[in-house]
Design an enzyme around this catalytic site. Sequence first.
Site, PDB file in Angstrom:
ATOM      1  N   HIS A  83      15.316  69.150  55.397  1.00 26.05           N
ATOM      2  CA  HIS A  83      16.088  68.171  56.159  1.00 26.05           C
ATOM      3  C   HIS A  83      16.747  68.785  57.388  1.00 26.05           C
ATOM      4  CE1 HIS A  83      16.417  64.565  53.230  1.00 26.05           C
ATOM      5  NE2 HIS A  83      15.298  65.239  53.005  1.00 26.05           N
ATOM      6  N   HIS A  96       6.871  67.253  46.231  1.00 28.12           N
ATOM      7  CA  HIS A  96       7.516  66.351  45.273  1.00 28.12           C
ATOM      8  C   HIS A  96       7.142  66.690  43.838  1.00 28.12           C
ATOM      9  CE1 HIS A  96       8.531  62.866  48.236  1.00 28.12           C
ATOM     10  NE2 HIS A  96       9.535  63.703  48.081  1.00 28.12           N
ATOM     11  N   THR A  97       6.268  67.668  43.664  1.00 25.88           N
ATOM     12  CA  THR A  97       6.054  68.179  42.310  1.00 25.88           C
ATOM     13  C   THR A  97       7.348  68.770  41.764  1.00 25.88           C
ATOM     14  OG1 THR A  97       4.547  69.526  40.968  1.00 25.88           O
ATOM     15  CG2 THR A  97       5.359  70.522  42.981  1.00 25.88           C
ATOM     16  N   THR A 154       6.876  64.449  38.319  1.00 24.83           N
ATOM     17  CA  THR A 154       5.995  65.162  37.395  1.00 24.83           C
ATOM     18  C   THR A 154       6.734  65.485  36.104  1.00 24.83           C
ATOM     19  OG1 THR A 154       6.596  67.331  38.306  1.00 24.83           O
ATOM     20  CG2 THR A 154       4.712  66.210  39.312  1.00 24.83           C
ATOM     21  N   ASP A 205       3.124  73.149  41.338  1.00 24.42           N
ATOM     22  CA  ASP A 205       1.668  73.150  41.178  1.00 24.42           C
ATOM     23  C   ASP A 205       1.142  71.862  41.807  1.00 24.42           C
ATOM     24  OD1 ASP A 205       2.295  71.154  39.339  1.00 24.42           O
ATOM     25  OD2 ASP A 205       1.969  72.427  37.582  1.00 24.42           O
TER      26      ASP A 205
END
Length: 426
Positions: free
Chosen positions: A112, A241-242, A274, A281
């Site tokens: 950000h 976002h994992t 996840t 990953d």
Amino acid sequence: MSVSLSAASHLLCSSTRVSLSPAVTSSSSSPVVALSSSTSPHSLGSVASSSLFPHSSFVLQKKHPINGTSTRMISPKCAASDAAQLISAKEDIKVLLRTKFCHPILVRLGWHDAGTYNKNIEEWPLRGGANGSLRFEAELKHAANAGLLNALKLIQPLKDKYPNISYADLFQLASATAIEEAGGPDIPMKYGRVDVVAPEQCPEEGRLPDAGPPSPADHLRDVFYRMGLDDKEIVALSGAHTLGRARPDRSGWGKPETKYTKTGPGEAGGQSWTVKWLKFDNSYFKDIKEKRDDDLLVLPTDAALFEDPSFKNYAEKYAEDVAAFFKDYAEAHAKLSNLGAKFDPPEGIVIENVPEKFVAAKYSTGKKELSDSMKKKIRAEYEAIGGSPDKPLPTNYFLNIIIAIGVLVLLSTLFGGNNNSDFSGF
């Protein structure tokens, strides 16, 4: 009393060692320099950096050896950050990750700060980007930055300990280290980013992406193309976002908690993308593609990666090929971390010979084999006492076999065994 700026500059830029301490900060954007006539010109006590001063300057604090009165002055600085302090700070960040499990929020902090960059604006710092502006309340109040005050509270003690690292560098160092320590790729980073010095230099609100715009694919392109990133980089970066969760009280998205987030070593709650939401990953791409679990989050901008034809090419590839994802992600993350930055020195600072990274957690994947290096080490130790696979020890053949098996089992347990401990986050 007057002190020669050139002399102070020579002292700082020479090999003379100077102790470091944090400067006193103020809400004012203009520095106040106090001079004391009782201070000895030969009693240089500390050097400190402050958000009050540009990173082209140091604040010199001179302490009287008897009465403790101090003198502050501005003197030229050699670089935006100190390489030795960067290396030490990275090790401290690993400890922070190990104890606070704060990988997602540190990744988000770096993103950000850099993600406000506008390639159509040439002037620094108006162009935005990785310049440390996110430390100011004016930018922390932007809706997209909800919750990042928690990240700043984690980082500030490190800034106090390492005053010769800019905020901009510290944010990006923490972000890249969090990716690496969660099992992700090594990021080819460079440092030396110069900080903005006042909240008036923060970018306007609205430069960061929304999670649920009317046309998700178009919105992603509008935002990321403005930064100079392409479709491949958009999809690769989305793969981060994992890690982490969305919290409805911050972003307005996600469930208050799920079966994957209701417990953990850190603050519970939120909805993750996840199952193992602190392991880096390619699960993010697999889970979005399969949509197999209502407890896993899929935002409109996530779904767009498998709906838009161009995005889908990369998303499908990353779902099948983790090595390709890691390669493209590392390159995209490094590029993002440099957006809009002004480097001092201009070529940047590369950290070398950093100690072997700490792996923050391991998830069970079944039986694990010993590494080739470990096998070589075992063989060398066995041969050192007279044995070998071709020539066992003469004392007792079967006993030697039993001992060798026992050593292998023990080492496998210690170095490659399963560990079902989970991460938590913010």
